[in-house]
Write a protein that holds these residues in place. Structure first.
Motif, mmCIF file in Angstrom:
data_model
loop_
_atom_site.group_PDB
_atom_site.id
_atom_site.type_symbol
_atom_site.label_atom_id
_atom_site.label_comp_id
_atom_site.label_asym_id
_atom_site.label_seq_id
_atom_site.Cartn_x
_atom_site.Cartn_y
_atom_site.Cartn_z
ATOM 1 N N GLY A 5 -22.902 -24.748 26.636
ATOM 2 C CA GLY A 5 -24.253 -24.736 27.121
ATOM 3 C C GLY A 5 -24.586 -25.984 27.595
ATOM 4 N N ILE A 6 -25.447 -26.169 29.039
ATOM 5 C CA ILE A 6 -25.804 -27.414 29.413
ATOM 6 C C ILE A 6 -27.079 -27.430 29.408
ATOM 7 N N ASP A 7 -27.888 -28.294 28.907
ATOM 8 C CA ASP A 7 -29.334 -28.511 28.999
ATOM 9 C C ASP A 7 -29.564 -29.664 30.080
ATOM 10 N N VAL A 8 -29.889 -29.499 31.297
ATOM 11 C CA VAL A 8 -30.113 -30.555 32.399
ATOM 12 C C VAL A 8 -31.181 -31.145 32.447
ATOM 13 N N GLY A 9 -31.022 -32.572 32.499
ATOM 14 C CA GLY A 9 -32.313 -33.505 32.495
ATOM 15 C C GLY A 9 -32.409 -34.237 33.802
ATOM 16 N N ALA A 10 -33.295 -35.117 33.814
ATOM 17 C CA ALA A 10 -33.732 -35.788 35.077
ATOM 18 C C ALA A 10 -32.434 -36.568 35.312
ATOM 19 N N LEU A 17 -24.954 -31.408 25.639
ATOM 20 C CA LEU A 17 -23.945 -30.048 25.699
ATOM 21 C C LEU A 17 -23.975 -29.514 24.338
ATOM 22 N N VAL A 18 -23.680 -28.369 24.097
ATOM 23 C CA VAL A 18 -23.593 -27.717 22.919
ATOM 24 C C VAL A 18 -22.337 -26.595 23.262
ATOM 25 N N GLN A 19 -21.293 -26.849 22.326
ATOM 26 C CA GLN A 19 -20.241 -25.696 22.688
ATOM 27 C C GLN A 19 -20.343 -24.899 21.441
ATOM 28 N N LEU A 20 -20.385 -23.666 21.672
ATOM 29 C CA LEU A 20 -20.276 -22.710 20.494
ATOM 30 C C LEU A 20 -19.040 -21.831 20.326
ATOM 31 N N ASP A 21 -18.395 -21.462 19.070
ATOM 32 C CA ASP A 21 -17.296 -20.941 19.093
ATOM 33 C C ASP A 21 -17.734 -19.387 18.934
ATOM 34 N N ASP A 22 -16.571 -18.349 18.838
ATOM 35 C CA ASP A 22 -17.159 -17.068 18.815
ATOM 36 C C ASP A 22 -17.668 -16.731 17.272
ATOM 37 N N ALA A 23 -17.844 -17.658 16.594
ATOM 38 C CA ALA A 23 -18.435 -17.468 15.006
ATOM 39 C C ALA A 23 -20.019 -18.179 15.432
ATOM 40 N N ILE A 50 -19.447 -21.284 31.179
ATOM 41 C CA ILE A 50 -20.493 -22.626 31.173
ATOM 42 C C ILE A 50 -21.770 -21.947 31.363
ATOM 43 N N ALA A 51 -22.939 -22.250 30.637
ATOM 44 C CA ALA A 51 -23.967 -21.558 30.751
ATOM 45 C C ALA A 51 -25.169 -22.921 31.086
ATOM 46 N N THR A 166 -32.603 -32.167 18.308
ATOM 47 C CA THR A 166 -33.564 -32.452 19.508
ATOM 48 C C THR A 166 -33.870 -31.199 20.248
ATOM 49 N N ALA A 167 -34.946 -31.191 20.787
ATOM 50 C CA ALA A 167 -35.275 -30.011 21.537
ATOM 51 C C ALA A 167 -34.300 -29.666 22.661
ATOM 52 N N ASP A 168 -33.837 -30.880 23.345
ATOM 53 C CA ASP A 168 -32.868 -30.528 24.416
ATOM 54 C C ASP A 168 -31.290 -29.902 23.642
ATOM 55 N N ARG A 169 -31.054 -30.064 22.371
ATOM 56 C CA ARG A 169 -29.956 -29.750 21.956
ATOM 57 C C ARG A 169 -30.066 -28.217 21.544
ATOM 58 N N VAL A 170 -31.317 -28.019 21.311
ATOM 59 C CA VAL A 170 -31.559 -26.673 20.700
ATOM 60 C C VAL A 170 -31.558 -25.605 22.272
ATOM 61 N N ASP A 171 -32.039 -26.401 22.983
ATOM 62 C CA ASP A 171 -31.921 -25.676 24.399
ATOM 63 C C ASP A 171 -30.507 -25.081 24.814
ATOM 64 N N ALA A 172 -29.732 -26.480 24.813
ATOM 65 C CA ALA A 172 -28.444 -26.313 25.043
ATOM 66 C C ALA A 172 -27.620 -25.095 24.355
ATOM 67 N N ALA A 173 -28.070 -25.162 22.882
ATOM 68 C CA ALA A 173 -27.340 -24.256 22.095
ATOM 69 C C ALA A 173 -27.841 -22.814 22.472
ATOM 70 N N LEU A 174 -29.068 -22.629 22.945
ATOM 71 C CA LEU A 174 -29.572 -21.453 23.493
ATOM 72 C C LEU A 174 -28.806 -20.665 24.782
ATOM 73 N N CYS A 175 -28.625 -21.849 25.386
ATOM 74 C CA CYS A 175 -27.764 -21.735 26.870
ATOM 75 C C CYS A 175 -26.334 -21.051 26.369
ATOM 76 N N ALA A 176 -25.804 -21.792 25.343
ATOM 77 C CA ALA A 176 -24.186 -21.408 25.080
ATOM 78 C C ALA A 176 -24.395 -19.986 24.391
ATOM 79 N N LEU A 177 -25.398 -19.760 23.335
ATOM 80 C CA LEU A 177 -25.488 -18.757 22.586
ATOM 81 C C LEU A 177 -25.600 -17.446 23.953
#
Length: 282
Positions: A5-10, A17-23, A50-51, A166-177
């Motif tokens: 998951g990639i949370d894009v910024g300015a 970036l947050v990488q989630l495994d299948d667990a 990649i999300a 951080t909020a950006d990491r949470v968003d990146a995790a939501l992208c990855a999920l």
DNA sequence: GCCTCATCGAAATCAAAGTG
DNA sequence: CACTTTGATTTCGATGAGGC
């Protein structure tokens, strides 16, 4: 199976970036990533999908894309992606241009833009707010803080949130999920693939728009948009959004009064003649 | 006069990100 | 926390009208 998951910024802020495994474990969390570092990281992480929290390109024309308008119909509002004519001249949209570069880097690393079908090996556009609404089944309650709300949704989906500081990491995790769920077949991508589609972690969008309030006892949204006036006058065929046409509530009351009076007269006559009243009225 | 509905327009809302 | 970008939606309040 991994999803990145990639949370894009300015332009100068750097990405999360947050990488989630299948667990659904965050196996890699990286912050402040510049576009120059991204290619190497993708090559190193080798995700199955990649999300990205950004559009892949300007709208071909107009001021929004079909995917955004369709989501808006479900009460999921995103910033509309304008055409290059508008977008390229407003500094506000610089973060979108970073998104374009991210898609380009992903494509160069062998992850072409997702358009339809199975998402393995592609780079897809996602929208954390939309994913959160889909996974929660509702919009965030009025006044809810964004980060705790999204953390709760991640936790309820089995994602450990300890590292998502951080909020950006949470968003990146939501992208990855969202990417993971899409790989598992739980995906819906409304819109025109030529413009770019936003992938949501759901088999389909709900028939009714998302609501902020939880479940209401009387859900007016389940009622048809228009129906016939309930005044009871056989000559009245007015269509109305609510129960009565204007003024016909008074008309209904008048009719009820009239039938109540005849009802009283009828029972009086039955009693006078010594006849029984209907069994259900005893 | 009372009550409600339709309608219109204004204002708030909301998404993302950054700056002050 | 306030402010900026866009635009559809939502939610107000004011107004007019229907029927009794």
């Amino acid at each position: 199976m991994h999803a990145l998951g990639i949370d894009v910024g300015a332009p100068r802020k750097g990405m999360d970036l947050v990488q989630l495994d299948d667990a659904r474990e965050p196996v890699r969390v990286v912050s402040k990533v510049g576009i120059d570092r991204l290619g190497l990281l993708i090559g190193e992480l080798q995700p199955d999908v990649i999300a990205i929290d950004a559009p892949p390109a300007w709208a071909p024309n107009g001021s929004s894309r079909l995917t955004e308008r369709l989501l808006a119909q479900c009460n999921i509002h995103a910033f509309n992606t304008p055409s290059a004519r508008t977008g390229a001249v407003h500094p506000f949209y610089a973060w979108m241009e970073v998104g374009f570069e991210v898609f380009a880097v992903a494509a160069a690393r062998g992850y072409p833009r997702y358009r339809a079908g199975a998402p393995r090996g592609t780079a897809m556009e996602v929208f954390p707010h939309g994913s959160a609404a889909v996974l929660a089944g509702c919009l965030p309650p009025r006044g809810a803080k964004k980060k705790p709300w999204r953390e709760r949704i991640l936790a309820s989906q089995g994602v450990p949130i300890a590292e998502l500081t951080t909020a950006d990491r949470v968003d990146a995790a939501l992208c990855a999920l969202t990417g993971l769920l899409a790989l598992e077949g739980k995906r819906f991508a409304p819109g025109d693939p030529k413009e770019g589609v936003i992938v949501l972690p759901a088999a389909s969008l709900p028939a009714r728009p998302f609501r902020a309030a939880p479940a209401e006892a009387h859900d007016e949204a389940t009622l048809p948009l228009f129906r016939e006036c309930a005044c009871g006058d056989p000559a009245c065929h007015e269509l109305t959004r609510t129960e009565f046409a204007p003024g016909h509530d008074a008309k209904r009351k008048s009719r009820l009064w009239a039938s109540a009076r005849t009802g009283v007269l009828a029972t009086e006559e039955l009693r006078r003649r010594g006849w029984v009243i209907p069994p259900e009225m005893r």
